[in-house]
Design an enzyme around this catalytic site. Structure first.
Site, PDB file in Angstrom:
ATOM      1  N   HIS A  51       0.810  -1.214   0.000  1.00  0.00           N
ATOM      2  CA  HIS A  51       0.000   0.000   0.000  1.00  0.00           C
ATOM      3  C   HIS A  51       0.847   1.269   0.000  1.00  0.00           C
ATOM      4  O   HIS A  51       0.391   2.325  -0.454  1.00  0.00           O
ATOM      5  CB  HIS A  51      -0.926   0.008   1.224  1.00  0.00           C
ATOM      6  CG  HIS A  51      -1.960  -1.081   1.171  1.00  0.00           C
ATOM      7  ND1 HIS A  51      -2.781  -1.376   2.227  1.00  0.00           N
ATOM      8  CD2 HIS A  51      -2.297  -1.964   0.185  1.00  0.00           C
ATOM      9  CE1 HIS A  51      -3.580  -2.383   1.900  1.00  0.00           C
ATOM     10  NE2 HIS A  51      -3.296  -2.752   0.679  1.00  0.00           N
ATOM     11  N   PHE A  67      -0.893  -8.133   5.024  1.00  0.00           N
ATOM     12  CA  PHE A  67       0.445  -7.552   4.874  1.00  0.00           C
ATOM     13  C   PHE A  67       0.438  -6.210   4.146  1.00  0.00           C
ATOM     14  O   PHE A  67       1.390  -5.877   3.432  1.00  0.00           O
ATOM     15  CB  PHE A  67       1.377  -8.540   4.165  1.00  0.00           C
ATOM     16  CG  PHE A  67       1.196  -9.960   4.599  1.00  0.00           C
ATOM     17  CD1 PHE A  67       1.226 -10.296   5.942  1.00  0.00           C
ATOM     18  CD2 PHE A  67       0.954 -10.970   3.681  1.00  0.00           C
ATOM     19  CE1 PHE A  67       1.023 -11.601   6.356  1.00  0.00           C
ATOM     20  CE2 PHE A  67       0.761 -12.277   4.090  1.00  0.00           C
ATOM     21  CZ  PHE A  67       0.791 -12.594   5.438  1.00  0.00           C
ATOM     22  N   CYS A  68      -0.637  -5.432   4.314  1.00  0.00           N
ATOM     23  CA  CYS A  68      -0.765  -4.138   3.634  1.00  0.00           C
ATOM     24  C   CYS A  68      -0.519  -4.279   2.134  1.00  0.00           C
ATOM     25  O   CYS A  68       0.078  -3.406   1.498  1.00  0.00           O
ATOM     26  CB  CYS A  68       0.154  -3.100   4.259  1.00  0.00           C
ATOM     27  SG  CYS A  68      -0.329  -2.643   5.929  1.00  0.00           S
ATOM     28  N   ALA A  69      -1.001  -5.398   1.594  1.00  0.00           N
ATOM     29  CA  ALA A  69      -0.959  -5.655   0.154  1.00  0.00           C
ATOM     30  C   ALA A  69      -2.225  -6.426  -0.200  1.00  0.00           C
ATOM     31  O   ALA A  69      -2.185  -7.515  -0.761  1.00  0.00           O
ATOM     32  CB  ALA A  69       0.293  -6.442  -0.223  1.00  0.00           C
TER      33      ALA A  69
END
Length: 466
Positions: A137, A383-385
Protein backbone atom coordinates in the site's frame (compact mmCIF):
# COMPACT_ATOMS: atom_id res chain seq x y z
CA UNK A 1 35.20 19.27 10.41
CA UNK A 2 35.09 15.52 9.89
CA UNK A 3 33.54 12.96 12.19
CA UNK A 4 35.12 9.58 12.74
CA UNK A 5 34.11 6.60 14.86
CA UNK A 6 37.22 7.24 16.92
CA UNK A 7 36.09 10.79 17.69
CA UNK A 8 32.80 9.42 18.95
CA UNK A 9 34.40 6.54 20.84
CA UNK A 10 32.42 4.08 18.72
CA UNK A 11 32.99 0.46 19.77
CA UNK A 12 34.99 -1.56 17.29
CA UNK A 13 32.41 -3.48 15.27
CA UNK A 14 34.77 -4.53 12.50
CA UNK A 15 35.78 -7.85 14.01
CA UNK A 16 35.90 -10.65 11.46
CA UNK A 17 32.66 -12.53 11.04
CA UNK A 18 31.82 -15.59 8.96
CA UNK A 19 28.50 -14.97 7.22
CA UNK A 20 28.50 -18.56 6.00
CA UNK A 21 27.90 -19.84 9.51
CA UNK A 22 26.94 -16.96 11.78
CA UNK A 23 24.21 -14.32 11.71
CA UNK A 24 25.03 -10.66 12.14
CA UNK A 25 24.65 -9.62 15.81
CA UNK A 26 21.28 -7.93 16.39
CA UNK A 27 19.48 -6.47 19.39
CA UNK A 28 17.11 -8.86 21.12
CA UNK A 29 18.91 -12.03 20.10
CA UNK A 30 18.88 -13.32 23.69
CA UNK A 31 15.42 -12.11 24.73
CA UNK A 32 13.31 -14.85 26.30
CA UNK A 33 9.52 -15.00 26.22
CA UNK A 34 7.04 -17.08 28.25
CA UNK A 35 5.19 -20.00 26.68
CA UNK A 36 1.55 -20.57 27.45
CA UNK A 37 2.38 -24.21 28.05
CA UNK A 38 4.93 -23.28 30.71
CA UNK A 39 8.56 -22.17 30.83
CA UNK A 40 10.41 -19.72 28.61
CA UNK A 41 12.26 -19.85 25.31
CA UNK A 42 14.53 -17.54 23.36
CA UNK A 43 12.31 -15.47 21.09
CA UNK A 44 12.51 -16.34 17.40
CA UNK A 45 11.94 -13.05 15.55
CA UNK A 46 10.73 -14.14 12.12
CA UNK A 47 8.89 -10.98 11.10
CA UNK A 48 11.79 -9.14 9.43
CA UNK A 49 9.57 -8.01 6.54
CA UNK A 50 7.63 -5.82 8.98
CA UNK A 51 10.61 -4.56 10.98
CA UNK A 52 14.04 -6.08 11.18
CA UNK A 53 15.85 -5.96 14.53
CA UNK A 54 18.50 -3.28 14.78
CA UNK A 55 22.04 -4.43 14.23
CA UNK A 56 24.18 -4.29 17.35
CA UNK A 57 26.70 -2.32 15.28
CA UNK A 58 24.04 0.32 14.53
CA UNK A 59 22.98 0.57 18.16
CA UNK A 60 26.59 0.94 19.30
CA UNK A 61 27.24 3.69 16.76
CA UNK A 62 24.13 5.59 17.81
CA UNK A 63 24.96 5.19 21.51
CA UNK A 64 28.46 6.55 20.89
CA UNK A 65 27.05 9.58 19.08
CA UNK A 66 24.20 10.33 21.51
CA UNK A 67 26.26 12.46 23.97
CA UNK A 68 27.32 14.65 21.05
CA UNK A 69 23.75 15.26 19.85
CA UNK A 70 23.10 18.77 18.58
CA UNK A 71 20.85 20.69 16.20
CA UNK A 72 21.62 20.18 12.51
CA UNK A 73 22.34 23.12 10.17
CA UNK A 74 21.29 25.53 12.91
CA UNK A 75 24.08 26.07 15.39
CA UNK A 76 27.56 27.59 15.67
CA UNK A 77 28.55 25.43 18.61
CA UNK A 78 30.84 22.43 18.34
CA UNK A 79 28.12 19.81 18.87
CA UNK A 80 25.87 21.39 16.26
CA UNK A 81 28.72 21.51 13.78
CA UNK A 82 29.65 17.94 14.55
CA UNK A 83 26.03 16.80 14.17
CA UNK A 84 25.68 18.66 10.88
CA UNK A 85 28.85 17.04 9.59
CA UNK A 86 27.60 13.64 10.71
CA UNK A 87 24.26 14.25 9.00
CA UNK A 88 25.81 15.20 5.67
CA UNK A 89 28.41 12.44 5.85
CA UNK A 90 25.50 10.03 6.36
CA UNK A 91 23.92 11.38 3.19
CA UNK A 92 27.13 10.63 1.31
CA UNK A 93 27.26 7.13 2.79
CA UNK A 94 23.71 6.39 1.66
CA UNK A 95 24.44 7.76 -1.81
CA UNK A 96 27.42 5.44 -2.08
CA UNK A 97 25.40 2.48 -0.76
CA UNK A 98 22.77 3.07 -3.46
CA UNK A 99 25.22 3.74 -6.30
CA UNK A 100 23.80 7.21 -6.90
CA UNK A 101 24.76 9.05 -10.06
CA UNK A 102 26.30 12.53 -10.18
CA UNK A 103 23.48 15.00 -9.68
CA UNK A 104 21.22 12.58 -7.81
CA UNK A 105 19.80 13.78 -4.51
CA UNK A 106 19.35 11.83 -1.28
CA UNK A 107 16.38 13.11 0.71
CA UNK A 108 15.81 11.83 4.23
CA UNK A 109 12.21 11.03 5.13
CA UNK A 110 10.31 9.11 7.80
CA UNK A 111 9.82 5.84 5.87
CA UNK A 112 9.21 4.29 2.45
CA UNK A 113 5.60 5.45 2.72
CA UNK A 114 6.74 9.00 3.38
CA UNK A 115 9.25 8.84 0.53
CA UNK A 116 6.66 7.76 -2.03
CA UNK A 117 4.14 10.31 -0.79
CA UNK A 118 6.86 12.93 -1.23
CA UNK A 119 7.43 11.80 -4.79
CA UNK A 120 3.67 11.79 -5.42
CA UNK A 121 3.59 15.41 -4.26
CA UNK A 122 6.25 16.57 -6.75
CA UNK A 123 5.26 14.79 -9.97
CA UNK A 124 4.03 17.03 -12.80
CA UNK A 125 0.33 17.84 -12.70
CA UNK A 126 -0.37 15.95 -15.94
CA UNK A 127 1.71 12.89 -15.01
CA UNK A 128 0.16 9.43 -15.37
CA UNK A 129 1.25 6.79 -12.88
CA UNK A 130 1.45 3.06 -13.63
CA UNK A 131 1.45 0.68 -10.69
CA UNK A 132 0.84 -3.05 -10.36
CA UNK A 133 -1.92 -4.32 -8.08
CA UNK A 134 0.80 -6.40 -6.43
CA UNK A 135 2.35 -3.40 -4.67
CA UNK A 136 2.46 -2.73 -0.95
CA UNK A 137 0.00 0.00 0.00
CA UNK A 138 2.95 2.37 0.49
CA UNK A 139 3.47 2.35 -3.28
CA UNK A 140 -0.10 1.54 -4.34
CA UNK A 141 -1.94 4.41 -2.64
CA UNK A 142 0.06 7.71 -2.64
CA UNK A 143 -0.93 8.73 -6.17
CA UNK A 144 -4.37 10.09 -5.29
CA UNK A 145 -3.98 13.35 -7.21
CA UNK A 146 -2.65 11.71 -10.37
CA UNK A 147 -4.15 9.69 -13.20
CA UNK A 148 -3.38 6.11 -12.20
CA UNK A 149 -3.39 2.95 -14.29
CA UNK A 150 -3.44 -0.18 -12.14
CA UNK A 151 -1.87 -3.20 -13.82
CA UNK A 152 -3.05 -6.73 -13.08
CA UNK A 153 -0.76 -9.13 -11.24
CA UNK A 154 1.64 -10.74 -13.72
CA UNK A 155 2.39 -14.45 -13.47
CA UNK A 156 5.90 -14.30 -14.90
CA UNK A 157 8.61 -11.62 -14.95
CA UNK A 158 8.29 -11.47 -18.74
CA UNK A 159 4.54 -10.88 -18.43
CA UNK A 160 5.27 -8.01 -16.04
CA UNK A 161 7.46 -6.31 -18.64
CA UNK A 162 5.07 -6.98 -21.51
CA UNK A 163 2.00 -5.66 -19.68
CA UNK A 164 3.87 -2.48 -18.76
CA UNK A 165 5.03 -1.95 -22.33
CA UNK A 166 1.46 -2.30 -23.62
CA UNK A 167 0.08 0.09 -21.03
CA UNK A 168 2.74 2.72 -21.70
CA UNK A 169 2.31 2.45 -25.48
CA UNK A 170 -1.45 2.94 -25.20
CA UNK A 171 -1.43 6.02 -23.00
CA UNK A 172 -3.19 9.08 -24.32
CA UNK A 173 -2.26 11.86 -24.18
CA UNK A 174 1.42 11.05 -24.42
CA UNK A 175 2.68 13.13 -21.50
CA UNK A 176 4.91 12.55 -18.50
CA UNK A 177 4.58 9.14 -16.86
CA UNK A 178 5.90 7.38 -13.81
CA UNK A 179 6.12 3.65 -13.11
CA UNK A 180 6.20 2.44 -9.51
CA UNK A 181 7.36 -1.10 -8.80
CA UNK A 182 8.69 -3.14 -5.93
CA UNK A 183 12.10 -4.76 -6.00
CA UNK A 184 11.08 -7.73 -3.85
CA UNK A 185 7.53 -8.57 -2.87
CA UNK A 186 6.68 -8.12 0.79
CA UNK A 187 4.25 -11.05 0.42
CA UNK A 188 6.07 -13.67 -1.65
CA UNK A 189 9.66 -12.44 -1.43
CA UNK A 190 10.00 -12.83 -5.19
CA UNK A 191 12.42 -10.55 -7.03
CA UNK A 192 10.98 -8.38 -9.77
CA UNK A 193 12.73 -7.70 -13.11
CA UNK A 194 13.58 -4.14 -12.16
CA UNK A 195 16.24 -3.50 -14.79
CA UNK A 196 14.01 -4.78 -17.58
CA UNK A 197 11.06 -2.73 -16.31
CA UNK A 198 13.27 0.36 -16.17
CA UNK A 199 14.35 -0.21 -19.77
CA UNK A 200 10.70 -0.59 -20.83
CA UNK A 201 9.70 2.57 -18.98
CA UNK A 202 12.47 4.66 -20.48
CA UNK A 203 11.82 3.30 -23.98
CA UNK A 204 8.33 4.76 -23.72
CA UNK A 205 9.38 8.08 -22.22
CA UNK A 206 8.41 7.22 -18.65
CA UNK A 207 10.34 7.37 -15.39
CA UNK A 208 10.46 4.67 -12.74
CA UNK A 209 10.67 4.60 -8.94
CA UNK A 210 11.82 1.47 -7.14
CA UNK A 211 10.24 0.53 -3.82
CA UNK A 212 13.31 -1.12 -2.28
CA UNK A 213 11.90 -1.56 1.23
CA UNK A 214 12.19 -5.37 0.97
CA UNK A 215 15.09 -5.43 -1.48
CA UNK A 216 17.71 -3.20 0.14
CA UNK A 217 18.09 -5.31 3.33
CA UNK A 218 18.71 -8.46 1.29
CA UNK A 219 20.50 -7.46 -1.93
CA UNK A 220 22.69 -4.66 -3.25
CA UNK A 221 20.66 -1.84 -4.82
CA UNK A 222 22.48 0.19 -7.45
CA UNK A 223 20.53 3.08 -8.95
CA UNK A 224 22.94 3.49 -11.87
CA UNK A 225 23.17 -0.23 -12.69
CA UNK A 226 19.40 -0.75 -12.50
CA UNK A 227 18.86 2.54 -14.36
CA UNK A 228 15.94 3.57 -12.16
CA UNK A 229 15.08 7.19 -11.57
CA UNK A 230 14.39 6.96 -7.83
CA UNK A 231 14.74 4.49 -4.99
CA UNK A 232 12.78 4.53 -1.73
CA UNK A 233 13.40 2.46 1.40
CA UNK A 234 12.95 2.47 5.19
CA UNK A 235 15.52 2.32 7.95
CA UNK A 236 13.48 -0.08 10.06
CA UNK A 237 13.68 -2.73 7.34
CA UNK A 238 17.44 -2.15 7.01
CA UNK A 239 18.37 -3.09 10.59
CA UNK A 240 18.07 0.48 11.88
CA UNK A 241 15.55 1.87 14.39
CA UNK A 242 12.13 3.24 13.43
CA UNK A 243 11.40 6.67 12.04
CA UNK A 244 13.77 7.23 9.12
CA UNK A 245 13.69 6.60 5.39
CA UNK A 246 15.24 7.61 2.09
CA UNK A 247 14.16 8.88 -1.30
CA UNK A 248 17.14 9.02 -3.65
CA UNK A 249 17.40 9.81 -7.33
CA UNK A 250 16.86 12.46 -9.97
CA UNK A 251 16.80 16.03 -8.75
CA UNK A 252 14.75 17.84 -11.40
CA UNK A 253 11.18 17.04 -10.28
CA UNK A 254 12.25 17.55 -6.68
CA UNK A 255 13.74 20.97 -7.46
CA UNK A 256 10.89 22.12 -9.70
CA UNK A 257 8.12 21.52 -7.18
CA UNK A 258 6.95 23.25 -4.04
CA UNK A 259 8.50 21.78 -0.88
CA UNK A 260 6.78 18.68 0.49
CA UNK A 261 6.65 20.49 3.85
CA UNK A 262 6.98 24.25 4.21
CA UNK A 263 9.10 25.53 7.05
CA UNK A 264 12.56 26.19 8.39
CA UNK A 265 15.35 24.32 6.70
CA UNK A 266 13.49 24.16 3.37
CA UNK A 267 13.57 27.93 3.02
CA UNK A 268 16.72 29.72 1.88
CA UNK A 269 15.43 33.31 2.17
CA UNK A 270 12.17 34.75 3.48
CA UNK A 271 11.21 38.44 3.18
CA UNK A 272 8.12 40.56 3.70
CA UNK A 273 6.63 42.26 0.67
CA UNK A 274 5.36 45.83 0.64
CA UNK A 275 1.81 44.51 0.28
CA UNK A 276 2.20 42.66 3.56
CA UNK A 277 2.76 39.20 2.08
CA UNK A 278 5.83 36.98 2.23
CA UNK A 279 8.29 36.05 -0.49
CA UNK A 280 10.15 32.77 -0.10
CA UNK A 281 13.20 31.43 -1.90
CA UNK A 282 13.40 27.67 -1.38
CA UNK A 283 16.56 25.59 -1.35
CA UNK A 284 17.36 23.61 -4.49
CA UNK A 285 19.30 20.95 -2.58
CA UNK A 286 17.85 18.00 -0.64
CA UNK A 287 17.04 20.47 2.14
CA UNK A 288 14.10 21.68 0.02
CA UNK A 289 12.11 18.64 1.19
CA UNK A 290 13.59 18.26 4.68
CA UNK A 291 11.83 21.07 6.53
CA UNK A 292 12.01 21.07 10.31
CA UNK A 293 14.68 19.71 12.61
CA UNK A 294 15.88 16.48 10.98
CA UNK A 295 16.04 13.09 12.63
CA UNK A 296 19.82 13.06 12.83
CA UNK A 297 19.92 9.87 14.93
CA UNK A 298 17.65 8.08 12.49
CA UNK A 299 19.73 9.26 9.54
CA UNK A 300 22.97 8.22 11.22
CA UNK A 301 21.50 4.80 12.02
CA UNK A 302 20.67 4.24 8.33
CA UNK A 303 24.21 5.19 7.33
CA UNK A 304 25.61 2.86 10.00
CA UNK A 305 23.46 0.00 8.70
CA UNK A 306 24.60 0.70 5.12
CA UNK A 307 28.23 0.49 6.24
CA UNK A 308 27.65 -2.66 8.29
CA UNK A 309 25.99 -4.54 5.44
CA UNK A 310 28.63 -3.42 2.96
CA UNK A 311 31.48 -4.43 5.26
CA UNK A 312 29.89 -7.81 6.02
CA UNK A 313 29.73 -8.48 2.28
CA UNK A 314 26.44 -8.83 0.45
CA UNK A 315 27.66 -11.91 -1.40
CA UNK A 316 28.08 -13.77 1.89
CA UNK A 317 24.86 -12.41 3.34
CA UNK A 318 22.86 -13.40 0.27
CA UNK A 319 24.40 -16.87 0.19
CA UNK A 320 23.57 -17.49 3.84
CA UNK A 321 20.02 -16.17 3.47
CA UNK A 322 19.40 -18.34 0.43
CA UNK A 323 20.43 -21.36 2.46
CA UNK A 324 17.79 -20.42 5.05
CA UNK A 325 15.19 -19.84 2.32
CA UNK A 326 15.86 -23.31 0.92
CA UNK A 327 15.57 -24.83 4.38
CA UNK A 328 12.21 -23.21 5.08
CA UNK A 329 10.76 -24.02 1.69
CA UNK A 330 11.90 -27.63 1.94
CA UNK A 331 10.38 -27.93 5.40
CA UNK A 332 7.05 -26.46 4.32
CA UNK A 333 7.00 -28.73 1.26
CA UNK A 334 7.01 -31.72 3.63
CA UNK A 335 3.60 -30.67 4.99
CA UNK A 336 0.88 -31.33 2.36
CA UNK A 337 -1.60 -29.04 4.13
CA UNK A 338 0.66 -26.02 3.59
CA UNK A 339 0.28 -23.93 0.42
CA UNK A 340 3.06 -21.41 -0.25
CA UNK A 341 1.91 -18.30 -2.11
CA UNK A 342 3.75 -17.35 -5.27
CA UNK A 343 3.31 -15.23 -8.39
CA UNK A 344 6.23 -16.41 -10.48
CA UNK A 345 6.51 -20.06 -9.40
CA UNK A 346 8.79 -22.20 -7.25
CA UNK A 347 11.93 -21.46 -9.24
CA UNK A 348 11.65 -17.69 -9.00
CA UNK A 349 14.54 -15.99 -7.15
CA UNK A 350 13.41 -14.56 -3.82
CA UNK A 351 14.52 -13.04 -0.55
CA UNK A 352 13.75 -14.35 2.92
CA UNK A 353 10.01 -13.60 2.81
CA UNK A 354 7.56 -16.52 2.49
CA UNK A 355 3.78 -16.42 2.89
CA UNK A 356 1.52 -19.45 3.15
CA UNK A 357 -1.84 -20.78 4.26
CA UNK A 358 -2.58 -24.01 6.12
CA UNK A 359 -5.55 -26.14 5.18
CA UNK A 360 -8.05 -26.36 8.04
CA UNK A 361 -6.51 -23.48 9.98
CA UNK A 362 -7.48 -19.88 10.48
CA UNK A 363 -4.25 -17.99 9.76
CA UNK A 364 -4.54 -15.88 12.89
CA UNK A 365 -5.01 -19.01 14.99
CA UNK A 366 -1.93 -20.61 13.48
CA UNK A 367 0.22 -17.51 14.04
CA UNK A 368 -1.04 -17.21 17.61
CA UNK A 369 -0.12 -20.83 18.33
CA UNK A 370 3.38 -20.33 16.90
CA UNK A 371 3.86 -17.43 19.28
CA UNK A 372 2.21 -18.78 22.43
CA UNK A 373 3.47 -22.35 22.23
CA UNK A 374 6.83 -22.00 20.45
CA UNK A 375 7.98 -18.41 21.04
CA UNK A 376 8.00 -17.68 17.30
CA UNK A 377 6.93 -14.27 15.98
CA UNK A 378 5.47 -14.24 12.46
CA UNK A 379 2.89 -12.04 10.74
CA UNK A 380 -0.67 -12.94 9.77
CA UNK A 381 -3.07 -10.88 7.71
CA UNK A 382 -2.93 -9.22 4.32
CA UNK A 383 0.44 -7.55 4.87
CA UNK A 384 -0.77 -4.14 3.63
CA UNK A 385 -0.96 -5.66 0.15
CA UNK A 386 -4.65 -6.54 0.04
CA UNK A 387 -5.17 -6.88 -3.74
CA UNK A 388 -2.10 -9.12 -4.10
CA UNK A 389 -3.01 -11.48 -1.25
CA UNK A 390 -6.58 -11.68 -2.54
CA UNK A 391 -5.24 -12.64 -5.98
CA UNK A 392 -2.89 -15.24 -4.55
CA UNK A 393 -5.65 -16.77 -2.41
CA UNK A 394 -7.97 -16.92 -5.39
CA UNK A 395 -10.63 -14.87 -3.64
CA UNK A 396 -12.65 -11.90 -4.87
CA UNK A 397 -10.67 -8.65 -4.60
CA UNK A 398 -13.74 -7.17 -2.90
CA UNK A 399 -13.74 -9.73 -0.07
CA UNK A 400 -13.54 -8.12 3.37
CA UNK A 401 -10.31 -8.16 5.30
CA UNK A 402 -7.82 -6.00 7.10
CA UNK A 403 -4.05 -5.85 7.57
CA UNK A 404 -4.46 -7.61 10.91
CA UNK A 405 -6.40 -10.72 11.79
CA UNK A 406 -10.06 -11.00 10.77
CA UNK A 407 -12.93 -11.46 13.18
CA UNK A 408 -12.87 -15.24 12.77
CA UNK A 409 -12.81 -17.87 15.45
CA UNK A 410 -10.00 -20.48 15.54
CA UNK A 411 -10.68 -23.16 12.96
CA UNK A 412 -12.82 -20.93 10.75
CA UNK A 413 -11.59 -20.15 7.25
CA UNK A 414 -9.78 -16.82 7.11
CA UNK A 415 -9.22 -14.57 4.14
CA UNK A 416 -5.62 -13.90 5.01
CA UNK A 417 -2.26 -15.64 5.19
CA UNK A 418 0.78 -16.28 7.40
CA UNK A 419 4.17 -14.74 6.62
CA UNK A 420 7.56 -15.84 7.88
CA UNK A 421 10.50 -13.55 7.11
CA UNK A 422 14.15 -13.47 8.11
CA UNK A 423 17.49 -12.01 7.19
CA UNK A 424 21.06 -11.30 8.19
CA UNK A 425 20.41 -11.61 11.92
CA UNK A 426 18.43 -14.86 11.90
CA UNK A 427 20.04 -17.85 13.65
CA UNK A 428 19.68 -21.28 12.05
CA UNK A 429 17.92 -22.51 15.21
CA UNK A 430 15.04 -20.07 14.73
CA UNK A 431 14.39 -21.38 11.23
CA UNK A 432 14.63 -24.99 12.38
CA UNK A 433 12.23 -24.33 15.27
CA UNK A 434 9.75 -22.73 12.90
CA UNK A 435 9.82 -25.67 10.47
CA UNK A 436 9.41 -28.13 13.34
CA UNK A 437 6.56 -26.11 14.85
CA UNK A 438 4.63 -25.99 11.57
CA UNK A 439 4.85 -29.76 11.25
CA UNK A 440 3.78 -30.36 14.85
CA UNK A 441 0.85 -27.95 14.75
CA UNK A 442 -0.49 -29.48 11.55
CA UNK A 443 -0.05 -33.09 12.65
CA UNK A 444 -0.88 -32.78 16.36
CA UNK A 445 -2.90 -29.58 16.64
CA UNK A 446 -2.51 -26.74 19.11
CA UNK A 447 -1.91 -27.60 22.77
CA UNK A 448 -4.05 -24.69 24.00
CA UNK A 449 -7.45 -23.20 23.32
CA UNK A 450 -7.67 -19.79 21.65
CA UNK A 451 -10.28 -17.09 21.24
CA UNK A 452 -10.69 -13.87 19.28
CA UNK A 453 -10.17 -10.69 21.26
CA UNK A 454 -10.05 -7.25 19.69
CA UNK A 455 -9.59 -8.71 16.24
CA UNK A 456 -6.69 -10.93 17.26
CA UNK A 457 -6.51 -14.60 18.10
CA UNK A 458 -5.09 -15.03 21.62
CA UNK A 459 -4.65 -17.89 24.11
CA UNK A 460 -7.71 -18.37 26.29
CA UNK A 461 -6.16 -17.96 29.72
CA UNK A 462 -9.38 -19.03 31.38
CA UNK A 463 -9.26 -22.57 30.06
CA UNK A 464 -7.11 -25.53 30.86
CA UNK A 465 -4.51 -26.96 28.55
CA UNK A 466 -5.98 -29.31 25.92
Amino acid sequence: MSVSSAALNTPDSSAAFDADTAPLPVLGKDVTVPLVTGGEVTYAALDYAASAPALQRVWDDVAAYAPYYGSVHRGAGYLSQLSTDLFENSRATVAEFLGCRPGDQVVFTRSTTDSLNLLAAVIPADCEVFVYETEHHASLLPWRDARVTYLNAPRTPQQAVESLERALADRDPYGPALVCVTGASNVTGELWPVKELAAAAHAHGARIVLDAAQLAPHHPVDIAALDVDWVAFSGHKLYAPFGSGVLAGRADWLQDSEPYLAGGGASKKVARRTDGGVDVEWHTTSARHEAGSPNVIGVYSIASACKALTEAGFDKLVAREQRLVARVRAGLAEVPQVKVLSLFGDDAPRVGVISFVVEGWNSSHFAAALSAEYGIGVRDGLFCAHPLVRTLLGSDPQDPGECGAPEAEPGERSLNAIRVSFGAGTPDEHVDRFVRAVGELVSEGAQWKYRTEGGRCVPDRGTAQI
